[in-house]
Design an enzyme around this catalytic site. Structure first.
Site, PDB file in Angstrom:
ATOM      1  N   GLY A  60       0.830  -1.196   0.000  1.00 27.76           N
ATOM      2  CA  GLY A  60       0.000   0.000   0.000  1.00 27.76           C
ATOM      3  C   GLY A  60       0.862   1.243   0.000  1.00 27.76           C
ATOM      4  O   GLY A  60       2.034   1.199   0.371  1.00 27.76           O
ATOM      5  N   GLN A  65       3.085   9.934   1.416  1.00 29.16           N
ATOM      6  CA  GLN A  65       4.367   9.225   1.371  1.00 29.16           C
ATOM      7  C   GLN A  65       5.213   9.605   0.156  1.00 29.16           C
ATOM      8  O   GLN A  65       6.396   9.281   0.110  1.00 29.16           O
ATOM      9  CB  GLN A  65       4.154   7.712   1.393  1.00 29.16           C
ATOM     10  CG  GLN A  65       3.618   7.209   2.715  1.00 29.16           C
ATOM     11  CD  GLN A  65       3.468   5.712   2.668  1.00 29.16           C
ATOM     12  OE1 GLN A  65       2.436   5.200   2.244  1.00 29.16           O
ATOM     13  NE2 GLN A  65       4.504   5.004   3.086  1.00 29.16           N
ATOM     14  N   CYS A 110       6.546  -0.101   6.947  1.00 30.34           N
ATOM     15  CA  CYS A 110       6.113   1.051   6.171  1.00 30.34           C
ATOM     16  C   CYS A 110       7.241   1.471   5.235  1.00 30.34           C
ATOM     17  O   CYS A 110       8.399   1.496   5.648  1.00 30.34           O
ATOM     18  CB  CYS A 110       5.746   2.187   7.130  1.00 30.34           C
ATOM     19  SG  CYS A 110       5.183   3.687   6.339  1.00 30.34           S
ATOM     20  N   LEU A 111       6.896   1.796   4.004  1.00 33.43           N
ATOM     21  CA  LEU A 111       7.894   2.243   3.038  1.00 33.43           C
ATOM     22  C   LEU A 111       8.581   3.535   3.484  1.00 33.43           C
ATOM     23  O   LEU A 111       9.697   3.822   3.060  1.00 33.43           O
ATOM     24  CB  LEU A 111       7.255   2.439   1.658  1.00 33.43           C
ATOM     25  CG  LEU A 111       6.803   1.155   0.964  1.00 33.43           C
ATOM     26  CD1 LEU A 111       5.914   1.478  -0.230  1.00 33.43           C
ATOM     27  CD2 LEU A 111       7.998   0.314   0.536  1.00 33.43           C
ATOM     28  N   HIS A 153      -3.974   1.260   7.661  1.00 33.50           N
ATOM     29  CA  HIS A 153      -2.610   1.797   7.670  1.00 33.50           C
ATOM     30  C   HIS A 153      -2.508   2.980   6.698  1.00 33.50           C
ATOM     31  O   HIS A 153      -1.982   4.043   7.057  1.00 33.50           O
ATOM     32  CB  HIS A 153      -1.639   0.675   7.281  1.00 33.50           C
ATOM     33  CG  HIS A 153      -0.199   1.077   7.235  1.00 33.50           C
ATOM     34  ND1 HIS A 153       0.735   0.579   8.102  1.00 33.50           N
ATOM     35  CD2 HIS A 153       0.478   1.917   6.404  1.00 33.50           C
ATOM     36  CE1 HIS A 153       1.933   1.102   7.809  1.00 33.50           C
ATOM     37  NE2 HIS A 153       1.792   1.917   6.773  1.00 33.50           N
ATOM     38  N   GLU A 154      -3.028   2.800   5.480  1.00 32.55           N
ATOM     39  CA  GLU A 154      -2.921   3.863   4.475  1.00 32.55           C
ATOM     40  C   GLU A 154      -3.804   5.064   4.820  1.00 32.55           C
ATOM     41  O   GLU A 154      -3.388   6.215   4.645  1.00 32.55           O
ATOM     42  CB  GLU A 154      -3.248   3.327   3.075  1.00 32.55           C
ATOM     43  CG  GLU A 154      -2.350   2.190   2.600  1.00 32.55           C
ATOM     44  CD  GLU A 154      -0.856   2.428   2.779  1.00 32.55           C
ATOM     45  OE1 GLU A 154      -0.401   3.598   2.732  1.00 32.55           O
ATOM     46  OE2 GLU A 154      -0.122   1.450   2.979  1.00 32.55           O
ATOM     47  N   HIS A 157      -2.208   7.328   7.231  1.00 35.94           N
ATOM     48  CA  HIS A 157      -1.255   8.268   6.623  1.00 35.94           C
ATOM     49  C   HIS A 157      -1.950   9.560   6.196  1.00 35.94           C
ATOM     50  O   HIS A 157      -1.354  10.632   6.256  1.00 35.94           O
ATOM     51  CB  HIS A 157      -0.580   7.648   5.395  1.00 35.94           C
ATOM     52  CG  HIS A 157       0.605   6.803   5.703  1.00 35.94           C
ATOM     53  ND1 HIS A 157       1.712   7.259   6.402  1.00 35.94           N
ATOM     54  CD2 HIS A 157       0.885   5.512   5.382  1.00 35.94           C
ATOM     55  CE1 HIS A 157       2.605   6.293   6.495  1.00 35.94           C
ATOM     56  NE2 HIS A 157       2.135   5.216   5.890  1.00 35.94           N
TER      57      HIS A 157
END
Length: 184
Positions: A60, A65, A110-111, A153-154, A157
């Site tokens: 995701g 991000q 997480c990226l 999670h997304e 953000h």
């Protein structure tokens, strides 16, 4: 094409701000950004492309991000039955959720976070999300298991929340109340 150099890392202020709603119909620029995001997530899961462009695998991605403070997410993940949830969405919103919780037994990553963060991240076991697809279709998604966790999670953000904000700081491996562990 987005690569890891486009991913902002923890500490960047955009990751802590509340993202703005996307005006609908979206601009061509917003559509292009969202299509690039889903392409990145899919590419990151392709071993050849990921190796060629040094992409960390992800399931995701949220617009903040990549430094874009807008309410856009891209998710490409299969549930435990192998059903694929592949969505590029504008203005996703959780409209209902279960009382029951779940968490990934191996924790979340997480990226935008280049370090391992240990601990359980409590999430709702089931959620319903309303959003608009990149093609302009309004959708209502009922999610459970890993897809529900990824969407939460997304969407976090988009609200300036990082996954580790949910971890019990005093006891990172305390079993969250009313929660079932999920294997990834």
């Amino acid at each position: 094409m987005l690569t890891m150099k486009d991913i902002v890392r923890e500490g960047h202020p955009v990751l802590r701000q509340k993202a703005n709603e996307v005006a609908l119909p979206p601009t061509e620029a917003d559509i292009h950004t969202l299509r690039s995001m889903i392409e990145f997530v899919m590419n990151s899961q392709n071993p050849e492309i990921a190796a060629q462009y040094e992409l960390r695998p992800g399931i995701g991605l949220a617009a903040p991000q990549i430094g874009v403070p807008k309410r856009m997410i891209a998710v490409h993940v299969a549930d435990h039955d192998g059903k694929l949830y592949s969505y590029a969405l504008f203005n996703p919103k959780i409209v209902s959720h279960s009382v029951e919780r779940s968490y990934l037994s191996g924790g979340e990553g997480c990226l935008s976070v280049d370090r391992a963060v240990s601990g359980y991240v409590p999430r709702y076991a089931r959620i319903t999300v309303k959003a608009t697809t990149v093609d302009g279709e309004e959708v209502k998604l009922r999610l459970k298991g890993l897809p529900a966790i990824v969407f939460q999670h997304e969407i976090d953000h988009l609200n300036g929340v990082m996954f580790y904000d949910h971890i019990n700081q005093d006891d990172p491996f305390a079993i969250p109340e009313n929660a079932t562990p999920l294997e990834r």
